[in-house]
Design a protein around this motif. Sequence first.
Motif, mmCIF file in Angstrom:
data_model
loop_
_atom_site.group_PDB
_atom_site.id
_atom_site.type_symbol
_atom_site.label_atom_id
_atom_site.label_comp_id
_atom_site.label_asym_id
_atom_site.label_seq_id
_atom_site.Cartn_x
_atom_site.Cartn_y
_atom_site.Cartn_z
ATOM 1 N N TRP A 180 0.865 -1.194 0.000
ATOM 2 C CA TRP A 180 0.000 0.000 0.000
ATOM 3 C C TRP A 180 0.898 1.239 0.000
ATOM 4 O O TRP A 180 1.079 1.921 1.010
ATOM 5 N N SER A 181 1.457 1.538 -1.146
ATOM 6 C CA SER A 181 2.386 2.661 -1.282
ATOM 7 C C SER A 181 2.521 2.989 -2.769
ATOM 8 O O SER A 181 1.918 2.331 -3.623
ATOM 9 N N GLY A 182 3.309 4.005 -3.083
ATOM 10 C CA GLY A 182 3.576 4.354 -4.475
ATOM 11 C C GLY A 182 2.309 4.593 -5.278
ATOM 12 O O GLY A 182 1.365 5.235 -4.820
ATOM 13 N N ASP A 183 2.265 4.034 -6.496
ATOM 14 C CA ASP A 183 1.119 4.252 -7.385
ATOM 15 C C ASP A 183 -0.160 3.614 -6.861
ATOM 16 O O ASP A 183 -1.253 4.111 -7.148
ATOM 17 N N VAL A 184 -0.033 2.519 -6.123
ATOM 18 C CA VAL A 184 -1.234 1.894 -5.557
ATOM 19 C C VAL A 184 -1.940 2.875 -4.637
ATOM 20 O O VAL A 184 -3.170 3.021 -4.677
ATOM 21 N N GLU A 185 -1.161 3.583 -3.822
ATOM 22 C CA GLU A 185 -1.755 4.576 -2.919
ATOM 23 C C GLU A 185 -2.154 5.838 -3.668
ATOM 24 O O GLU A 185 -3.277 6.342 -3.510
ATOM 25 N N LYS A 186 -1.261 6.343 -4.512
ATOM 26 C CA LYS A 186 -1.478 7.634 -5.175
ATOM 27 C C LYS A 186 -2.600 7.586 -6.207
ATOM 28 O O LYS A 186 -3.420 8.513 -6.288
ATOM 29 N N LEU A 187 -2.653 6.519 -6.996
ATOM 30 C CA LEU A 187 -3.570 6.467 -8.127
ATOM 31 C C LEU A 187 -4.824 5.631 -7.891
ATOM 32 O O LEU A 187 -5.830 5.836 -8.567
ATOM 33 N N LEU A 188 -4.767 4.700 -6.932
ATOM 34 C CA LEU A 188 -5.863 3.743 -6.828
ATOM 35 C C LEU A 188 -6.604 3.752 -5.493
ATOM 36 O O LEU A 188 -7.814 3.954 -5.445
ATOM 37 N N LEU A 189 -5.897 3.514 -4.399
ATOM 38 C CA LEU A 189 -6.574 3.315 -3.119
ATOM 39 C C LEU A 189 -6.601 4.533 -2.214
ATOM 40 O O LEU A 189 -7.401 4.602 -1.280
ATOM 41 N N GLY A 190 -5.721 5.468 -2.442
ATOM 42 C CA GLY A 190 -5.666 6.632 -1.572
ATOM 43 C C GLY A 190 -4.988 6.328 -0.251
ATOM 44 O O GLY A 190 -4.382 5.266 -0.064
ATOM 45 N N LYS A 191 -5.108 7.225 0.688
ATOM 46 C CA LYS A 191 -4.430 7.109 1.980
ATOM 47 C C LYS A 191 -4.929 5.897 2.759
ATOM 48 O O LYS A 191 -6.125 5.611 2.804
ATOM 49 N N TYR A 192 -3.982 5.204 3.370
ATOM 50 C CA TYR A 192 -4.321 4.021 4.174
ATOM 51 C C TYR A 192 -4.999 4.401 5.481
ATOM 52 O O TYR A 192 -4.672 5.407 6.113
ATOM 53 N N SER A 193 -5.937 3.580 5.883
ATOM 54 C CA SER A 193 -6.471 3.609 7.245
ATOM 55 C C SER A 193 -6.859 2.173 7.586
ATOM 56 O O SER A 193 -7.215 1.385 6.700
ATOM 57 N N PRO A 194 -6.786 1.801 8.860
ATOM 58 C CA PRO A 194 -7.174 0.441 9.240
ATOM 59 C C PRO A 194 -8.592 0.081 8.788
ATOM 60 O O PRO A 194 -8.844 -1.030 8.324
ATOM 61 N N LYS A 195 -9.519 1.040 8.902
ATOM 62 C CA LYS A 195 -10.899 0.780 8.517
ATOM 63 C C LYS A 195 -11.011 0.548 7.011
ATOM 64 O O LYS A 195 -11.719 -0.362 6.558
ATOM 65 N N LYS A 196 -10.290 1.362 6.226
ATOM 66 C CA LYS A 196 -10.342 1.206 4.767
ATOM 67 C C LYS A 196 -9.763 -0.141 4.353
ATOM 68 O O LYS A 196 -10.318 -0.837 3.498
ATOM 69 N N PHE A 197 -8.662 -0.511 4.966
ATOM 70 C CA PHE A 197 -8.044 -1.796 4.628
ATOM 71 C C PHE A 197 -8.985 -2.951 4.974
ATOM 72 O O PHE A 197 -9.146 -3.891 4.196
ATOM 73 N N GLU A 198 -9.595 -2.881 6.144
ATOM 74 C CA GLU A 198 -10.497 -3.946 6.582
ATOM 75 C C GLU A 198 -11.654 -4.116 5.605
ATOM 76 O O GLU A 198 -11.990 -5.239 5.206
ATOM 77 N N HIS A 199 -12.250 -3.007 5.171
ATOM 78 C CA HIS A 199 -13.368 -3.091 4.229
ATOM 79 C C HIS A 199 -12.898 -3.535 2.848
ATOM 80 O O HIS A 199 -13.638 -4.223 2.129
ATOM 81 N N PHE A 200 -11.688 -3.157 2.464
ATOM 82 C CA PHE A 200 -11.150 -3.610 1.177
ATOM 83 C C PHE A 200 -11.055 -5.137 1.149
ATOM 84 O O PHE A 200 -11.424 -5.777 0.163
ATOM 85 N N VAL A 201 -10.565 -5.708 2.238
ATOM 86 C CA VAL A 201 -10.439 -7.168 2.321
ATOM 87 C C VAL A 201 -11.815 -7.823 2.334
ATOM 88 O O VAL A 201 -12.040 -8.842 1.659
ATOM 89 N N PHE A 202 -12.757 -7.249 3.083
ATOM 90 C CA PHE A 202 -14.110 -7.813 3.119
ATOM 91 C C PHE A 202 -14.750 -7.784 1.728
ATOM 92 O O PHE A 202 -15.445 -8.720 1.333
#
Length: 230
Positions: A161-183
């Motif tokens: 979760w860094s570089g282009d994945v963060e900048k272009l696709l997923l945006g800033k990380y948060s525990p809640k966002k990651f949890e929902h992404f996996v769900f």
Amino acid sequence: MKKHIIYIFLILMGIFACNTEEIEVYSSSRYLFFPDSAKGLDSVAFSFSHYPGETTHDASFHVALTGLPATENLEYKLEVVDSLTTALPEDYDLPEKLTFTAGATMDKLTIQCNNVREALKTQKVHVTFKIVENENFAPGLSGKQMIRIIFDNIQSPPLWWSGDVEKLLLGKYSPKKFEHFVFATKVNDLTDMSLSEVRELVMIFKVYLIENNITEEDGVTPMIDGIPAY
């Protein structure tokens, strides 16, 4: 002359006997080692925070055999290295019976790690095992006799979760966002994926966020507003 011939014959017989003995000793012995070891220790590291909802997680290692494969399953033995371990006994479960498969020269060892202590949310722990001799196997190659598992439950972004994945696709990380992404996607590791493959998952994630009206930590801002992928 005959004495010389006899003397040479006895020497040759001695050499042959020694070689035969060495072959028999080698062929009757079996040694186990961890082939993936680097600098004397094969390590697996992970965080339970990257596996939302899981209370257990398996760490796997390759185990290799030197010597003749066995004709039946044989048990081998591991021992915890106390001086290289900070985890408590309840943090992991070693299989009750460790068995090397008949006919194999390579096998797999799986150890279960447990997310049962609150302390793992703030503390990284590790447990180290080494191969010890039993009636079937002895420790093999020097420097390849130990494994270590390092784990915690500390909230942190996965390395991918860094570089282009963060900048272009997923945006800033948060525990809640990651949890929902996996769900939403049933995927928690994008390490070997291309950006186009990640984008497909993010599109699924966006639909999930809209359908379920998921918000940021503040309970107001729609989480989809922080997803730059389109």
